[in-house]
Design a protein around this motif. Structure first.
Motif, PDB file in Angstrom:
ATOM      1  N   GLY A  86      79.117 -72.269  24.534  1.00 53.21           N
ATOM      2  CA  GLY A  86      79.710 -70.980  24.179  1.00 53.21           C
ATOM      3  C   GLY A  86      79.930 -70.836  22.685  1.00 53.21           C
ATOM      4  N   ARG A  87      81.110 -70.402  22.317  1.00 57.20           N
ATOM      5  CA  ARG A  87      81.418 -70.158  20.897  1.00 57.20           C
ATOM      6  C   ARG A  87      81.590 -71.452  20.099  1.00 57.20           C
ATOM      7  N   HIS A  88      81.495 -72.603  20.746  1.00 51.70           N
ATOM      8  CA  HIS A  88      81.687 -73.895  20.069  1.00 51.70           C
ATOM      9  C   HIS A  88      80.369 -74.562  19.659  1.00 51.70           C
ATOM     10  N   LYS A  89      79.255 -73.864  19.823  1.00 50.74           N
ATOM     11  CA  LYS A  89      77.945 -74.450  19.526  1.00 50.74           C
ATOM     12  C   LYS A  89      77.833 -74.953  18.092  1.00 50.74           C
ATOM     13  N   GLU A  90      78.192 -74.096  17.153  1.00 50.02           N
ATOM     14  CA  GLU A  90      78.041 -74.485  15.749  1.00 50.02           C
ATOM     15  C   GLU A  90      78.982 -75.626  15.380  1.00 50.02           C
ATOM     16  N   ARG A  91      80.194 -75.611  15.908  1.00 49.42           N
ATOM     17  CA  ARG A  91      81.133 -76.700  15.632  1.00 49.42           C
ATOM     18  C   ARG A  91      80.574 -78.026  16.176  1.00 49.42           C
ATOM     19  N   ALA A  92      79.941 -77.992  17.347  1.00 47.08           N
ATOM     20  CA  ALA A  92      79.341 -79.206  17.906  1.00 47.08           C
ATOM     21  C   ALA A  92      78.140 -79.657  17.074  1.00 47.08           C
ATOM     22  N   LEU A  93      77.336 -78.715  16.589  1.00 42.75           N
ATOM     23  CA  LEU A  93      76.228 -79.073  15.690  1.00 42.75           C
ATOM     24  C   LEU A  93      76.761 -79.725  14.420  1.00 42.75           C
ATOM     25  N   ASN A 122      67.604 -65.242  35.525  1.00 40.62           N
ATOM     26  CA  ASN A 122      67.682 -63.798  35.654  1.00 40.62           C
ATOM     27  C   ASN A 122      68.493 -63.198  34.512  1.00 40.62           C
ATOM     28  N   ALA A 123      69.451 -62.338  34.810  1.00 40.38           N
ATOM     29  CA  ALA A 123      70.194 -61.609  33.774  1.00 40.38           C
ATOM     30  C   ALA A 123      70.974 -62.536  32.844  1.00 40.38           C
ATOM     31  N   LEU A 124      71.355 -63.724  33.311  1.00 38.09           N
ATOM     32  CA  LEU A 124      72.077 -64.664  32.450  1.00 38.09           C
ATOM     33  C   LEU A 124      71.250 -65.078  31.239  1.00 38.09           C
ATOM     34  N   SER A 125      69.918 -65.017  31.371  1.00 35.34           N
ATOM     35  CA  SER A 125      69.061 -65.421  30.262  1.00 35.34           C
ATOM     36  C   SER A 125      69.256 -64.537  29.027  1.00 35.34           C
ATOM     37  N   PHE A 126      69.741 -63.306  29.224  1.00 39.28           N
ATOM     38  CA  PHE A 126      69.973 -62.410  28.091  1.00 39.28           C
ATOM     39  C   PHE A 126      71.144 -62.857  27.223  1.00 39.28           C
ATOM     40  N   PHE A 127      71.983 -63.732  27.735  1.00 43.01           N
ATOM     41  CA  PHE A 127      73.151 -64.193  26.992  1.00 43.01           C
ATOM     42  C   PHE A 127      72.917 -65.521  26.279  1.00 43.01           C
ATOM     43  N   LEU A 128      71.712 -66.060  26.399  1.00 45.19           N
ATOM     44  CA  LEU A 128      71.382 -67.316  25.735  1.00 45.19           C
ATOM     45  C   LEU A 128      71.159 -67.087  24.240  1.00 45.19           C
ATOM     46  N   THR A 129      71.425 -68.115  23.443  1.00 41.44           N
ATOM     47  CA  THR A 129      71.168 -68.055  22.007  1.00 41.44           C
ATOM     48  C   THR A 129      69.669 -68.113  21.770  1.00 41.44           C
ATOM     49  N   SER A 130      69.185 -67.261  20.885  1.00 47.52           N
ATOM     50  CA  SER A 130      67.751 -67.213  20.581  1.00 47.52           C
ATOM     51  C   SER A 130      67.337 -68.407  19.720  1.00 47.52           C
ATOM     52  N   LYS A 131      66.037 -68.611  19.617  1.00 46.08           N
ATOM     53  CA  LYS A 131      65.516 -69.661  18.732  1.00 46.08           C
ATOM     54  C   LYS A 131      65.969 -69.416  17.295  1.00 46.08           C
ATOM     55  N   ASP A 132      65.859 -68.158  16.851  1.00 47.04           N
ATOM     56  CA  ASP A 132      66.311 -67.831  15.491  1.00 47.04           C
ATOM     57  C   ASP A 132      67.796 -68.107  15.325  1.00 47.04           C
ATOM     58  N   GLY A 133      68.582 -67.814  16.357  1.00 41.85           N
ATOM     59  CA  GLY A 133      70.019 -68.094  16.299  1.00 41.85           C
ATOM     60  C   GLY A 133      70.295 -69.578  16.141  1.00 41.85           C
ATOM     61  N   TRP A 134      69.566 -70.407  16.897  1.00 43.61           N
ATOM     62  CA  TRP A 134      69.728 -71.863  16.785  1.00 43.61           C
ATOM     63  C   TRP A 134      69.306 -72.360  15.409  1.00 43.61           C
ATOM     64  N   THR A 136      69.244 -70.716  12.595  1.00 42.65           N
ATOM     65  CA  THR A 136      70.233 -70.262  11.614  1.00 42.65           C
ATOM     66  C   THR A 136      71.476 -71.145  11.651  1.00 42.65           C
ATOM     67  N   MET A 137      71.983 -71.412  12.859  1.00 40.03           N
ATOM     68  CA  MET A 137      73.165 -72.284  12.978  1.00 40.03           C
ATOM     69  C   MET A 137      72.890 -73.660  12.402  1.00 40.03           C
ATOM     70  N   ALA A 138      71.733 -74.224  12.756  1.00 43.64           N
ATOM     71  CA  ALA A 138      71.384 -75.573  12.300  1.00 43.64           C
ATOM     72  C   ALA A 138      71.306 -75.633  10.777  1.00 43.64           C
ATOM     73  N   ARG A 139      70.707 -74.629  10.179  1.00 43.73           N
ATOM     74  CA  ARG A 139      70.599 -74.604   8.715  1.00 43.73           C
ATOM     75  C   ARG A 139      71.955 -74.408   8.052  1.00 43.73           C
ATOM     76  N   ARG A 140      72.812 -73.582   8.658  1.00 44.61           N
ATOM     77  CA  ARG A 140      74.164 -73.380   8.108  1.00 44.61           C
ATOM     78  C   ARG A 140      74.944 -74.683   8.075  1.00 44.61           C
ATOM     79  N   VAL A 141      74.736 -75.507   9.082  1.00 44.56           N
ATOM     80  CA  VAL A 141      75.417 -76.798   9.176  1.00 44.56           C
ATOM     81  C   VAL A 141      74.867 -77.777   8.140  1.00 44.56           C
ATOM     82  N   GLY A 142      73.591 -77.630   7.772  1.00 40.86           N
ATOM     83  CA  GLY A 142      72.980 -78.523   6.792  1.00 40.86           C
ATOM     84  C   GLY A 142      71.695 -79.173   7.253  1.00 40.86           C
ATOM     85  N   PHE A 143      71.315 -78.961   8.518  1.00 36.88           N
ATOM     86  CA  PHE A 143      70.076 -79.539   9.046  1.00 36.88           C
ATOM     87  C   PHE A 143      68.853 -78.825   8.496  1.00 36.88           C
TER      88      PHE A 143
END
Length: 171
Positions: A86-93, A122-134, A136-143
């Protein structure tokens, strides 16, 4: 090697089998309410059956607050876990970035939106983080993104902690 979010140990066992001289640290919260003991007993049993109990250290921890010193691991892997944070993805990265040594890599597999995930979730797939989102998060962290692709309908990304990264990421 850190197995971040090891669950029942499928990835832990695969790592243990290929690492002849290495050690795996399997981390999970072990709080699944649908499995006795949150799943830790299940993992221990699977490791015994695989003959890997002596080569795997099990730690109960949250991926957003890992109990390891900075630069403790040569590499890390996580399969089908970070997409559930959820909202803790970037903190875990940020935490896995912190515990990796400079120059180390993190292999992560997650579900991302697409036709394959729509067929599965099905519809839950629309709430997944996109590749671009991942990315972006990874680069923000420093990866740095080293490689990426699709494996068994999941998107994998190989991330690297740059050698001169601690100042760049604010760690």
């Amino acid at each position: 090697v850190l197995d971040a979010g090891c669950g029942a140990g499928r990835t832990t066992i695969a790592l243990g089998r290929i690492l002849q001289n290495g050690r795996v640290v399997a981390v999970d919260r072990f709080d699944a309410d649908y499995i006795d003991d949150g799943g830790r007993d299940f993992l221990e049993r699977n490791l015994r059956i695989a003959g890997l109990s002596e080569r795997v250290k099990i730690e109960t921890a949250d991926l957003t607050a890992l109990p390891f010193e900075e630069g403790s691991f040569d590499s890390a892997v996580s399969t089908h876990v970070y997409d559930h944070l959820g909202r803790h993805k970037e903190r875990a990265l940020r935490e896995v970035f912190r515990v990796l040594k400079p120059g180390s890599r993190f292999l992560m597999a997650v579900w991302v939106p697409g036709w394959a995930m729509f067929a599965v979730a099905n519809a839950l797939s629309f709430f997944l983080t996109s590749k671009d989102g991942w990315r972006t998060m990874a680069r923000r962290v420093g990866f740095e993104v080293v490689d990426e692709g699709i494996f068994n309908y999941a998107w994998f990304v190989l991330l690297e902690k740059p050698v001169a990264s601690s100042a760049a990421a604010g760690n």
